[in-house]
Write an enzyme that holds these catalytic residues in place. Structure first.
Site, PDB file in Angstrom:
ATOM      1  N   ASN A   5      21.802  28.818 -32.491  1.00 47.34           N
ATOM      2  CA  ASN A   5      21.687  29.403 -31.158  1.00 47.34           C
ATOM      3  C   ASN A   5      22.668  30.564 -31.078  1.00 47.34           C
ATOM      4  O   ASN A   5      23.834  30.412 -31.448  1.00 47.34           O
ATOM      5  CB  ASN A   5      22.019  28.358 -30.088  1.00 47.34           C
ATOM      6  N   HIS A  18      27.755  28.152 -35.815  1.00 52.10           N
ATOM      7  CA  HIS A  18      27.407  26.811 -36.289  1.00 52.10           C
ATOM      8  C   HIS A  18      25.896  26.707 -36.436  1.00 52.10           C
ATOM      9  O   HIS A  18      25.135  27.361 -35.723  1.00 52.10           O
ATOM     10  CB  HIS A  18      27.924  25.727 -35.340  1.00 52.10           C
TER      11      HIS A  18
HETATM   12  P1  AMP Z   1      25.340  25.392 -29.112  1.00 53.40           P
HETATM   13  O1  AMP Z   1      24.788  25.075 -27.756  1.00 53.40           O
HETATM   14  O2  AMP Z   1      24.320  25.845 -30.096  1.00 53.40           O
HETATM   15  O3  AMP Z   1      26.511  26.332 -29.020  1.00 53.40           O
HETATM   16  O4  AMP Z   1      25.848  24.035 -29.714  1.00 53.40           O
HETATM   17  C1  AMP Z   1      27.105  23.495 -29.476  1.00 53.40           C
HETATM   18  C2  AMP Z   1      27.001  22.045 -29.828  1.00 53.40           C
HETATM   19  O5  AMP Z   1      28.312  21.556 -30.000  1.00 53.40           O
HETATM   20  C3  AMP Z   1      26.318  21.174 -28.783  1.00 53.40           C
HETATM   21  O6  AMP Z   1      25.192  20.537 -29.362  1.00 53.40           O
HETATM   22  C4  AMP Z   1      27.416  20.191 -28.379  1.00 53.40           C
HETATM   23  O7  AMP Z   1      26.898  18.906 -28.154  1.00 53.40           O
HETATM   24  C5  AMP Z   1      28.320  20.217 -29.584  1.00 53.40           C
HETATM   25  N1  AMP Z   1      29.709  19.879 -29.357  1.00 53.40           N
HETATM   26  C6  AMP Z   1      30.543  20.411 -28.425  1.00 53.40           C
HETATM   27  N2  AMP Z   1      31.775  19.889 -28.557  1.00 53.40           N
HETATM   28  C7  AMP Z   1      31.716  19.038 -29.604  1.00 53.40           C
HETATM   29  C8  AMP Z   1      32.672  18.191 -30.240  1.00 53.40           C
HETATM   30  N3  AMP Z   1      33.950  18.115 -29.835  1.00 53.40           N
HETATM   31  N4  AMP Z   1      32.261  17.420 -31.289  1.00 53.40           N
HETATM   32  C9  AMP Z   1      30.983  17.477 -31.709  1.00 53.40           C
HETATM   33  N5  AMP Z   1      30.039  18.262 -31.155  1.00 53.40           N
HETATM   34  C10 AMP Z   1      30.402  19.017 -30.115  1.00 53.40           C
END
Ligand code: AMP
Ligand code: ZN
Length: 113
Positions: free
Chosen positions: A86, A99
């Site tokens: 994303n 990511h």
């Molecule tokens: P995006 O919306 O593509 O930026 O994805 C960010 C992702 O990070 C989301 O799916 C969240 O659930 C995940 N996320 C945020 N904080 C954490 C964390 N501390 N540990 C694991 N996943 C996380």
């Protein structure tokens, strides 16, 4: 980057459920899984998004792509998976550290929402 949650995870300052780690990348389970298997693959280097990568990141990005199959195999995704990035506001990027989501163990839908 001091204020970045994924940099803190990469540095071990915030705990994560790790799947794979080496000197360049980290893979850990997403906190809010959207599939039976949902992990995130990140470079340890802080890069804000895919939209700002440069020639200097070429080797690192290739390395991540090559590692996907190993991580997918480790997670038992022999039936396939989806790899998602994303980017930016319209792409619904919520964490500003590059990511890749790796999702599997369910049939995906297309087009994505
Ligand atoms: P995006 O919306 O593509 O930026 O994805 C960010 C992702 O990070 C989301 O799916 C969240 O659930 C995940 N996320 C945020 N904080 C954490 C964390 N501390 N540990 C694991 N996943 C996380
Ligand atoms: Zn970061």
């Amino acid at each position: 980057m001091t204020d970045c949650i994924f940099c803190k995870i990469a540095a071990g300052e915030i705990p994560s459920n790790k799947v794979y780690e080496d000197d360049r990348i980290l893979c850990f389970h997403d906190l809010d899984p959207q599939a039976p298997v949902h992990v995130l693959i990140i470079p340890k280097k802080h890069i804000e998004s895919i939209d700002v990568v440069t020639e200097d990141d070429k080797e690192l990005l290739g390395y991540i792509m090559i590692k996907v199959q190993e991580i997918a195999a480790k997670l038992g995704l022999e039936n396939g998976y989806r790899l998602v990035n994303n980017c930016g506001e319209d792409g619904l990027q919520t964490v500003q550290h590059l990511h890749f989501h790796l999702l599997g163990k369910r049939k995906m839908t297309w087009p994505p929402g």
